[in-house]
Design a protein around this motif. Structure first.
Motif, PDB file in Angstrom:
ATOM      1  N   CYS A 100      16.465   1.455   4.108  1.00 16.46           N
ATOM      2  CA  CYS A 100      15.561   2.224   4.983  1.00 16.46           C
ATOM      3  C   CYS A 100      15.840   1.912   6.449  1.00 16.46           C
ATOM      4  N   ASP A 101      15.922   0.628   6.756  1.00 16.76           N
ATOM      5  CA  ASP A 101      16.124   0.218   8.147  1.00 16.76           C
ATOM      6  C   ASP A 101      17.446   0.726   8.719  1.00 16.76           C
ATOM      7  N   SER A 102      18.469   0.822   7.883  1.00 18.93           N
ATOM      8  CA  SER A 102      19.773   1.274   8.391  1.00 18.93           C
ATOM      9  C   SER A 102      19.929   2.789   8.333  1.00 18.93           C
ATOM     10  N   ASN A 103      18.936   3.490   7.796  1.00 17.10           N
ATOM     11  CA  ASN A 103      19.026   4.948   7.683  1.00 17.10           C
ATOM     12  C   ASN A 103      17.922   5.676   8.432  1.00 17.10           C
ATOM     13  N   GLY A 104      17.306   4.997   9.381  1.00 15.61           N
ATOM     14  CA  GLY A 104      16.331   5.658  10.233  1.00 15.61           C
ATOM     15  C   GLY A 104      14.990   5.941   9.575  1.00 15.61           C
ATOM     16  N   ILE A 105      14.735   5.345   8.430  1.00 12.41           N
ATOM     17  CA  ILE A 105      13.429   5.494   7.777  1.00 12.41           C
ATOM     18  C   ILE A 105      12.488   4.513   8.468  1.00 12.41           C
ATOM     19  N   ARG A 106      11.412   5.028   9.034  1.00 16.05           N
ATOM     20  CA  ARG A 106      10.512   4.184   9.825  1.00 16.05           C
ATOM     21  C   ARG A 106       9.380   3.562   9.001  1.00 16.05           C
ATOM     22  N   LYS A 107       9.032   4.215   7.873  1.00 11.28           N
ATOM     23  CA  LYS A 107       7.885   3.730   7.109  1.00 11.28           C
ATOM     24  C   LYS A 107       8.163   3.791   5.615  1.00 11.28           C
ATOM     25  N   MET A 108       7.787   2.711   4.926  1.00 13.01           N
ATOM     26  CA  MET A 108       7.797   2.665   3.465  1.00 13.01           C
ATOM     27  C   MET A 108       6.348   2.536   3.018  1.00 13.01           C
ATOM     28  N   THR A 109       5.976   3.291   1.992  1.00  9.29           N
ATOM     29  CA  THR A 109       4.630   3.178   1.435  1.00  9.29           C
ATOM     30  C   THR A 109       4.733   2.860  -0.053  1.00  9.29           C
ATOM     31  N   LEU A 110       3.666   2.314  -0.594  1.00 17.02           N
ATOM     32  CA  LEU A 110       3.594   2.040  -2.023  1.00 17.02           C
ATOM     33  C   LEU A 110       2.138   1.884  -2.420  1.00 17.02           C
ATOM     34  N   ASN A 111       1.896   2.012  -3.711  1.00 14.36           N
ATOM     35  CA  ASN A 111       0.580   1.777  -4.292  1.00 14.36           C
ATOM     36  C   ASN A 111       0.718   0.643  -5.293  1.00 14.36           C
ATOM     37  N   VAL A 112      -0.276  -0.250  -5.315  1.00 11.97           N
ATOM     38  CA  VAL A 112      -0.248  -1.389  -6.227  1.00 11.97           C
ATOM     39  C   VAL A 112      -1.674  -1.667  -6.696  1.00 11.97           C
ATOM     40  N   LEU A 113      -1.830  -2.032  -7.962  1.00  9.45           N
ATOM     41  CA  LEU A 113      -3.156  -2.375  -8.459  1.00  9.45           C
ATOM     42  C   LEU A 113      -3.704  -3.577  -7.700  1.00  9.45           C
ATOM     43  N   GLU A 114      -4.951  -3.518  -7.339  1.00  8.78           N
ATOM     44  CA  GLU A 114      -5.594  -4.608  -6.606  1.00  8.78           C
ATOM     45  C   GLU A 114      -5.512  -5.928  -7.385  1.00  8.78           C
ATOM     46  N   SER A 115      -5.498  -5.861  -8.699  1.00  7.40           N
ATOM     47  CA  SER A 115      -5.440  -7.065  -9.530  1.00  7.40           C
ATOM     48  C   SER A 115      -4.040  -7.680  -9.592  1.00  7.40           C
ATOM     49  N   ASN A 116      -3.021  -6.992  -9.107  1.00 13.49           N
ATOM     50  CA  ASN A 116      -1.644  -7.487  -9.144  1.00 13.49           C
ATOM     51  C   ASN A 116      -1.377  -8.336  -7.895  1.00 13.49           C
ATOM     52  N   LYS A 117      -2.010  -9.496  -7.868  1.00 18.29           N
ATOM     53  CA  LYS A 117      -1.982 -10.371  -6.681  1.00 18.29           C
ATOM     54  C   LYS A 117      -0.570 -10.832  -6.321  1.00 18.29           C
ATOM     55  N   SER A 118       0.266 -11.118  -7.319  1.00 23.43           N
ATOM     56  CA  SER A 118       1.621 -11.600  -7.003  1.00 23.43           C
ATOM     57  C   SER A 118       2.444 -10.507  -6.322  1.00 23.43           C
ATOM     58  N   ALA A 119       2.301  -9.257  -6.766  1.00 23.30           N
ATOM     59  CA  ALA A 119       3.031  -8.161  -6.127  1.00 23.30           C
ATOM     60  C   ALA A 119       2.527  -7.951  -4.701  1.00 23.30           C
ATOM     61  N   ILE A 120       1.221  -7.999  -4.514  1.00 20.90           N
ATOM     62  CA  ILE A 120       0.653  -7.827  -3.167  1.00 20.90           C
ATOM     63  C   ILE A 120       1.172  -8.913  -2.239  1.00 20.90           C
ATOM     64  N   ALA A 121       1.219 -10.162  -2.726  1.00 23.33           N
ATOM     65  CA  ALA A 121       1.726 -11.270  -1.906  1.00 23.33           C
ATOM     66  C   ALA A 121       3.192 -11.041  -1.540  1.00 23.33           C
ATOM     67  N   LEU A 122       3.992 -10.576  -2.485  1.00 24.19           N
ATOM     68  CA  LEU A 122       5.401 -10.269  -2.205  1.00 24.19           C
ATOM     69  C   LEU A 122       5.511  -9.201  -1.136  1.00 24.19           C
ATOM     70  N   TYR A 123       4.761  -8.112  -1.291  1.00 31.09           N
ATOM     71  CA  TYR A 123       4.830  -7.023  -0.326  1.00 31.09           C
ATOM     72  C   TYR A 123       4.405  -7.490   1.058  1.00 31.09           C
ATOM     73  N   GLU A 124       3.337  -8.268   1.137  1.00 29.02           N
ATOM     74  CA  GLU A 124       2.891  -8.788   2.435  1.00 29.02           C
ATOM     75  C   GLU A 124       3.941  -9.700   3.045  1.00 29.02           C
ATOM     76  N   ASN A 125       4.622 -10.475   2.212  1.00 28.11           N
ATOM     77  CA  ASN A 125       5.634 -11.419   2.675  1.00 28.11           C
ATOM     78  C   ASN A 125       6.830 -10.732   3.335  1.00 28.11           C
ATOM     79  N   VAL A 126       7.087  -9.470   2.968  1.00 21.91           N
ATOM     80  CA  VAL A 126       8.211  -8.737   3.574  1.00 21.91           C
ATOM     81  C   VAL A 126       7.741  -7.693   4.583  1.00 21.91           C
ATOM     82  N   GLY A 127       6.484  -7.788   4.996  1.00 22.71           N
ATOM     83  CA  GLY A 127       6.025  -6.959   6.107  1.00 22.71           C
ATOM     84  C   GLY A 127       5.110  -5.800   5.777  1.00 22.71           C
ATOM     85  N   PHE A 128       4.730  -5.626   4.522  1.00 25.00           N
ATOM     86  CA  PHE A 128       3.782  -4.565   4.188  1.00 25.00           C
ATOM     87  C   PHE A 128       2.372  -5.007   4.548  1.00 25.00           C
ATOM     88  N   LYS A 129       1.549  -4.033   4.912  1.00 24.11           N
ATOM     89  CA  LYS A 129       0.151  -4.286   5.230  1.00 24.11           C
ATOM     90  C   LYS A 129      -0.714  -3.347   4.402  1.00 24.11           C
TER      91      LYS A 129
END
Length: 180
Positions: free
Chosen positions: A125-154
């Motif tokens: 994405c970063d090398s192809n001019g994509i400015r935003k990535m979005t995703l949906n994750v279950l609120e109960s999937n804490k490990s996935a949320i932590a991973l996403y936050e760790n790489v810059g998702f909010k």
């Protein structure tokens, strides 16, 4: 620009992440069906929205020619064990973003496959001019949320009672985004 393959070795297991090719279609159909039965973290129950081999062939061909899409697979010993997709939108007002999704066979959890599929997708994405990535994750999937936050998702929002599971209980979905 599509990505070149990357090799990883974790806990004695070597795997490659590369762009999906048409010959992956049958394996992808089987793997997706299996993943849907191994976790409740996805949108589907096993067998729902099933994609057969010709369906995956068409999807891979479309993603290969569409510069706003990326379809990656994780491969161990010539077998697909995980995949991810970034899907863009043809509307001009959404041309700056893609939606990300990922799935990994349960036997391969803990090898960094999901994280590396995500990292390679972010790099693309970063090398192809994509400015935003979005995703949906279950609120109960804490490990996935932590991973996403760790790489810059909010967290951008919470969809309350968004999913109704077979046990008749509702679950919330977290909407996340990463903006470059």
């Amino acid at each position: 620009m599509k990505m070149t393959h990357q090799e990883f070795s974790v806990k004695g297991t070597t795997y490659m992440i590369r762009a999906a090719v048409v010959t992956d279609a049958q394996n992808l159909s089987e793997v997706r069906w299996q993943i849907d039965g191994e976790t409740s973290h996805l949108d589907r129950e096993q067998g729902e929205a099933f994609i057969d081999t010709p369906g995956f062939e068409e999807l891979i061909q479309t993603d290969t020619i569409n510069e706003k899409n990326l379809f990656l697979v994780a491969v161990v010993a010539d077998q697909v064990v995980g995949f991810s997709r970034c899907e863009g939108n043809s509307l001009k007002r959404f041309s700056h973003k893609v939606e990300f999704g990922v799935g990994v066979l349960k036997d391969y959890w803990g090898y960094g496959i999901g994280k590396n599929l995500l990292t390679e997708s972010i790099r693309w994405c970063d090398s192809n001019g994509i400015r935003k990535m979005t995703l949906n994750v279950l609120e109960s999937n804490k490990s996935a949320i932590a991973l996403y936050e760790n790489v810059g998702f909010k967290m951008e929002g919470l969809l309350e009672n968004d999913k109704l599971f077979a046990d008749r209980k509702f679950h919330n979905t977290v909407v996340m985004g990463r903006f470059k």
